[in-house]
Design an enzyme around this catalytic site. Structure first.
Site, short mmCIF file in Angstrom:
data_model
loop_
_atom_site.label_atom_id
_atom_site.label_comp_id
_atom_site.label_asym_id
_atom_site.label_seq_id
_atom_site.Cartn_x
_atom_site.Cartn_y
_atom_site.Cartn_z
N ASP A 109 0.57 -0.53 0.08
CA ASP A 109 0.07 -0.13 0.25
C ASP A 109 1.11 1.01 0.13
O ASP A 109 2.04 1.26 -0.58
CB ASP A 109 -0.51 0.23 0.98
CG ASP A 109 -2.60 0.90 0.73
OD1 ASP A 109 -3.34 0.91 0.57
OD2 ASP A 109 -2.05 1.91 1.69
N TRP A 110 0.44 2.00 0.71
CA TRP A 110 1.31 3.13 0.67
C TRP A 110 3.07 3.06 1.55
O TRP A 110 3.97 4.24 0.66
CB TRP A 110 1.23 4.47 1.50
CG TRP A 110 -0.20 5.64 1.25
CD1 TRP A 110 -1.51 5.37 0.63
CD2 TRP A 110 0.41 6.68 0.70
NE1 TRP A 110 -1.86 6.61 0.09
CE2 TRP A 110 -0.79 7.33 -0.56
CE3 TRP A 110 1.88 7.16 -0.05
CZ2 TRP A 110 -0.46 8.41 -1.27
CZ3 TRP A 110 1.54 7.85 -1.19
CH2 TRP A 110 0.68 8.51 -0.75
N TRP A 132 -12.07 3.68 -3.86
CA TRP A 132 -11.92 3.19 -2.73
C TRP A 132 -11.75 5.12 -2.29
O TRP A 132 -12.20 5.72 -0.74
CB TRP A 132 -10.33 2.49 -2.37
CG TRP A 132 -9.99 3.20 -0.73
CD1 TRP A 132 -8.46 3.53 -1.74
CD2 TRP A 132 -9.88 3.03 -0.22
NE1 TRP A 132 -8.38 3.40 -0.03
CE2 TRP A 132 -9.41 3.53 0.84
CE3 TRP A 132 -11.08 2.54 0.27
CZ2 TRP A 132 -8.83 3.21 2.55
CZ3 TRP A 132 -11.49 2.15 2.20
CH2 TRP A 132 -10.56 2.79 2.67
N ASP A 139 -7.49 -8.55 -3.65
CA ASP A 139 -7.70 -7.59 -3.99
C ASP A 139 -7.90 -6.85 -4.69
O ASP A 139 -7.74 -7.01 -5.68
CB ASP A 139 -6.58 -7.18 -3.64
CG ASP A 139 -5.64 -5.24 -3.41
OD1 ASP A 139 -6.74 -4.41 -2.86
OD2 ASP A 139 -4.78 -5.30 -2.66
N HIS A 191 -6.21 -7.53 0.30
CA HIS A 191 -5.05 -5.92 0.03
C HIS A 191 -4.66 -6.49 1.58
O HIS A 191 -2.54 -5.78 0.94
CB HIS A 191 -6.02 -4.96 0.49
CG HIS A 191 -5.15 -3.64 0.26
ND1 HIS A 191 -4.23 -3.23 -0.63
CD2 HIS A 191 -5.03 -2.20 0.80
CE1 HIS A 191 -4.09 -2.71 -0.78
NE2 HIS A 191 -4.48 -2.01 0.20
#
Length: 298
Positions: free
Chosen positions: A123-124, A164, A250, A279
């Site tokens: 993710d980030w 999202w 995901d 995810h």
């Protein structure tokens, strides 16, 4: 000066599966007065697994993978981004920018003088973390990359992400624990609640609110040039071992996005696919971590 919120320490008591000691630095250059919390387990001179989380999680996400990494004799370092976990949380949403987060990670790595690093991202953690080795290539040796992306602003963002982002923007007081329970149905109620621990109320969630809106959407978006430079680094310069693990369920950063990223990582072998994982791949870490460690040795 924006108000700085500190989550009470008692909210982090007795979290299931998370008996790791917390450390903190409030002297990062450029971030004076802001305390960044982090885990640091294992021998101080050993090779490092640097584990970077994403939104809306914190280092608790890595609790299933950390023991496997430590079993190799390595050190594990897992910071909480500002606005997340045990770290300080500026109350003003506008504080949180791409450069604010990236700069804090660079300062953190230099302050701890991390070397021989296996970069572990999702993710980030990937959007930011994948831009770090080009800044200090001498510190990074290996890569473990899970569901994430390098959004360069050159192609439209995936519809799943746009959906999202719209959902996140409609939830200024996002129910983080409930979201994690939906995404990871095997979580116990106590584990899901651990994801709520950093956020006593909505005022603590500025960092959570901001992240989806920081993803570079256009070529001139903040961070887009850095993402393009990172893509070029991974395509043309990176020489270390890499392994990609994909959580196949995901809906946002799943197999299509990851296979595109795979083409940008020089020398990366075929991805490992985990059919049940979503995810938040780390929540399947007891299966994922041994597999990626074995792949790094081949």
């Amino acid at each position: 000066m924006t108000r700085i919120l500190k989550t009470p320490a008692e909210r982090f008591a007795n979290l299931p599966g998370f008996a790791f000691s917390a450390h903190s630095r409030d002297d990062l250059p450029g971030y004076s007065g802001l305390a960044m919390s982090y885990l640091a387990e294992g021998p101080s001179t050993a090779p490092v697994f640097l584990c970077l989380h994403g939104q809306p999680t914190w280092s608790y996400l890595y609790r299933r993978m950390i023991p496997h990494f430590l079993a190799t004799g390595s050190r594990v370092v897992a910071p909480d981004f500002f606005g997340f976990g045990r770290s300080d949380k500026p109350a003003d949403d506008a504080v949180y920018t791409f450069d604010f987060h990236r700069g804090s990670l660079i300062a953190f790595i230099r302050a701890l003088d991390l070397k021989d690093v296996t970069l572990v991202v999702q993710d980030w953690g990937g959007l930011l973390g994948l831009t770090l080795p080009m800044e200090m290539p001498e510190r990074f040796s290996r890569l473990i990359v899970m569901n994430t992306a390098l959004p360069t602003g050159e192609v439209p963002l995936p519809k799943g992400f746009l959906d999202w982002r719209a959902f996140s923007n409609s939830q200024p007081d996002m129910a983080v624990g409930k979201l994690m329970a939906r995404a990871c149905p095997h979580l116990s109620a106590a584990e899901a609640a651990a994801y709520d621990a950093p956020f006593p109320d909505a005022t603590y969630k500025a960092g959570v609110r901001r992240f989806p809106n920081l993803v570079p959407e256009f070529a001139d978006s903040a961070g887009a040039a850095l993402e393009r430079a990172a893509r070029d680094f991974w395509r043309n310069t990176w020489q270390g071992p890499s392994v990609m693990a994909i959580g196949m369920t995901d809906p946002v950063l799943g197999a299509p996005v990851m296979r595109a990223l795979h083409r940008d990582i020089r020398g990366c072998p075929p991805p490992l696919e985990f059919a049940q994982a979503g995810h938040f791949v780390q929540e399947w870490g007891d299966a994922v971590a041994p597999a990626v460690l074995a792949a790094l040795k081949t």
